[in-house]
Design an enzyme around this catalytic site. Structure first.
Site, short mmCIF file in Angstrom:
data_model
loop_
_atom_site.label_atom_id
_atom_site.label_comp_id
_atom_site.label_asym_id
_atom_site.label_seq_id
_atom_site.Cartn_x
_atom_site.Cartn_y
_atom_site.Cartn_z
N LYS A 77 0.84 -1.20 0.00
CA LYS A 77 0.00 0.00 0.00
C LYS A 77 0.88 1.25 0.00
O LYS A 77 1.94 1.24 0.63
CB LYS A 77 -0.90 -0.03 1.25
CG LYS A 77 -1.93 1.09 1.31
CD LYS A 77 -2.76 0.99 2.59
CE LYS A 77 -3.85 2.04 2.63
NZ LYS A 77 -4.64 1.97 3.88
N SER A 152 -9.76 1.98 3.22
CA SER A 152 -8.88 2.71 2.33
C SER A 152 -7.91 1.83 1.54
O SER A 152 -7.40 2.25 0.50
CB SER A 152 -8.07 3.74 3.12
OG SER A 152 -7.17 3.08 3.99
N SER A 176 -9.86 -0.33 7.45
CA SER A 176 -9.30 -0.15 6.10
C SER A 176 -8.63 -1.38 5.49
O SER A 176 -8.28 -1.36 4.31
CB SER A 176 -8.29 1.01 6.10
OG SER A 176 -8.98 2.23 6.09
#
Lengths: 489, 94
Positions: A77, A152, A176
């Site tokens: 990420k 997210s 997330s």
């Protein structure tokens, strides 16, 4: 090797057993990225050194060297600092930021032999539940391109679901990792607060942030988490608790295990299809020998409000560092100079941050400001302690809890983005684990009528990740997803 | 509940320039969010110590020894503007 079907463990074993090389595997994933990233927007940056890194891993393996994940490609990420590779946190304010160091987690995985595939798309500064707030364009769900992948960590989830990585790293501040894992039909775990070092991860809300793996299988999640976990002198909130060999210790015999069902998590707001998926998972767990018991967490209704007060307050402080002086974006002052120092900061930050980030900084600054601090931030921290106590009490009656991850499966792109409150309320089942610091996992449990995946959440007490892997493995075996993402046809 | 003036004041505290349109929209949105959050105030928290971190911080000792870090160049490499090893900022009038 089929990138859509092969697990990380199969890849690791295949490389070890010389069935295929790391370079071959890495190229297969890069091909899939090449083929689908234009549509899914799962990656912000693809590692152009990946094949070279894989070849180097192959050399080490040939010499009998290489760690637990030797030659295994993994996506990261864009919240994790990666030395020499652009790290944006999904924000314009970091669009050109190339970190001079790597996050501890990245260092540990590299030491274990990981080959980085690149950096995945996400909501800006991890603030969002849909991957729509990214400054690098919205992400899409591989099961249906008109739907959000969740957020997210939406890019990390979509990448694994679409065979663009066998595993990825995510961060979870209020859900997330677990929510996008649920929306994309994969496994995602948020470990206990303090299990994994936060050093080198772009800070959002420091008392809530944790990193964890997103994978195709429960065993894969256990393997990657093992390589990430443990005390780090550079993060004083990490714990000295020993890191178990979770993957080897997974047991599918749940005889005598008590599964708590928090009654507040099964209210009317839960959509029937999601309820049915969770019920199916509960049946599977019962068949493996577990008993269920109803538990109560009366402060559940308060979880979202206190979460948003705490996370925005911490974010307003953490994001003060983006000042346009030492690193990151700076507004153009060549034509119109700043009248005073405040204007220098205001223009840089006003142009560099997106709408959701500004909204949260303002909410957090308000909650911390003189005259409002006691009523908002301090009050939220007090209720947070009471919520933690309710969880500790409930875990006296059960070993794990099972619940939905979200009230409904993935929603359509742009459907909720204009209504922040509606978007925030969607986090009702995931935020408590972060507030309280306990581990939680999302495991696929079926599909909705319109063929979107639905996950089930398992929660355990602090440092009992093993229970999540055990129960998760049973659900995985009982409700295995055999379909491939429909959006890829 | 949160006025446009409040939003403008807090935006300056947070060093964020926002447009008039954003100010209006944020006042409406944050009023709705804070309105929903209002029931938190009804929870009895008398005598409850605020909790700022979810697990007990164990704390640990380490030797206070200097470890090498990056070169000054590496630390400066992301500066929007620099002169040698100094961060450069544009002149500010006031």
């Amino acid at each position: 090797m089929d990138v859509l079907k092969t697990s990380l463990k199969e890849i690791r074993d295949g490389i070890r057993g010389k069935k295929f090389s790391s370079a071959e595997v890495t190229k297969a994933y890069l091909n899939q990225i090449e083929k689908w990233n234009g549509k899914l927007n799962a990656y912000i940056t693809v590692n152009d050194q990946a094949v070279a890194a894989a070849a180097k891993a192959d050399e080490l393996i040939a010499k009998g060297e290489g760690g637990a994940l030797a030659g295994v490609p993994i996506a990261i990420k864009d919240m994790f600092c990666t030395k020499g590779m652009r790290t944006t946190a999904g924000s314009k304010i970091l669009e050109n930021f190339v970190p001079p160091y790597s996050a501890t987690v990245v260092e540990r995985l590299e030491k274990a032999g990981m080959v980085s595939l690149g950096k995945t798309n996400q909501d800006e500064f991890a603030m969002g539940s849909s991957s729509e707030t990214s400054a690098f364009g919205v992400g899409r769900n591989p099961w249906n391109l008109d739907y959000v992948p969740g957020g997210s960590s939406g890019g990390s989830a979509a990448a694994v679901a679409a065979g663009m990585a066998p595993a990825s790293l995510g961060t979870d501040t209020g859900g997330s990792i677990r929510q996008p894992a649920s929306f994309c039909g994969i496994v995602g775990i948020k470990p206990t607060y303090g299990r994994v070092s936060r050093y080198g991860i772009v800070a959002f809300a420091s008392s809530l942030d944790q990193a964890g793996p997103m994978t195709k299988t429960v065993a894969d999640a256990a393997l990657v988490l093992e390589a990430m976990s443990g005390r780090d002198p550079r993060d004083s909130t990490t714990s000295a608790q020993p890191v178990p060999q979770w993957e080897q210790k997974i047991s599918k015999n749940l005889k005598g295990l008590k599964v708590g069902l928090p009654k507040e998590y099964f209210s009317d707001r839960l959509q029937p299809e999601t309820r049915a998926a969770v019920d199916r998972a509960i049946e599977v767990v019962k068949k493996a020998g577990a008993e269920t018991v109803e538990v109560s967490l009366p402060l559940t209704e308060m979880a979202v409000p206190i979460y948003y007060l705490v996370c925005t307050s911490e974010a307003s402080s953490n994001l003060a560092r983006y000042d346009g002086v030492r690193f990151g974006f700076r507004a153009d002052f060549s034509k119109k100079p700043a009248e005073d120092l405040a204007e220098f900061y205001c223009r840089t930050r006003g142009e560099g941050f997106g709408g959701e980030v500004k909204r949260r900084i303002i909410l957090g600054t308000y909650a911390l400001s003189s005259g409002y601090y006691d009523a908002y931030y301090k009050k939220a921290c007090q209720v947070r302690r009471l919520l933690r106590q309710q969880f500790l009490d409930a875990f006296k009656q059960c070993d794990v809890m099972m619940s939905p991850v979200t009230t409904s499966p993935a929603f359509k792109l742009f459907e909720r983005i204009s209504d922040p409150l509606e978007m925030y309320l969607n986090d009702i089942y995931t935020t408590s684990a972060n507030l309280v610091g306990i581990p939680g996992i999302s495991v696929p449990a079926g599909f909705s009528g319109n063929k979107l995946p639905i996950g089930v959440q398992i929660l355990a007490s602090h440092f009992n990740e093993q229970a999540l892997f055990n129960v998760g493995s049973v659900i995985e075996e009982g409700l295995a997803i055999k379909e491939l993402p429909h959006g890829l046809q | 509940m949160i006025s446009e003036e409040d939003v403008a004041r807090v935006a300056l505290l947070a060093r964020l320039s926002i447009t008039n349109e954003e100010t209006k929209r944020l006042a409406t949105q944050l009023s709705s969010v804070l309105g929903h959050f209002e029931h938190v105030s009804k929870v009895n928290t008398e005598g409850v110590e605020p909790m700022v971190t979810p697990t007990d911080i164990e704390g640990f000792w380490r030797e206070d020894k200097v470890e090498g870090w990056k070169s000054a160049e590496a630390a400066m490499a992301n500066a929007p503007e620099a002169t040698g090893n100094l961060f450069k900022v544009p002149p500010v009038v006031g």
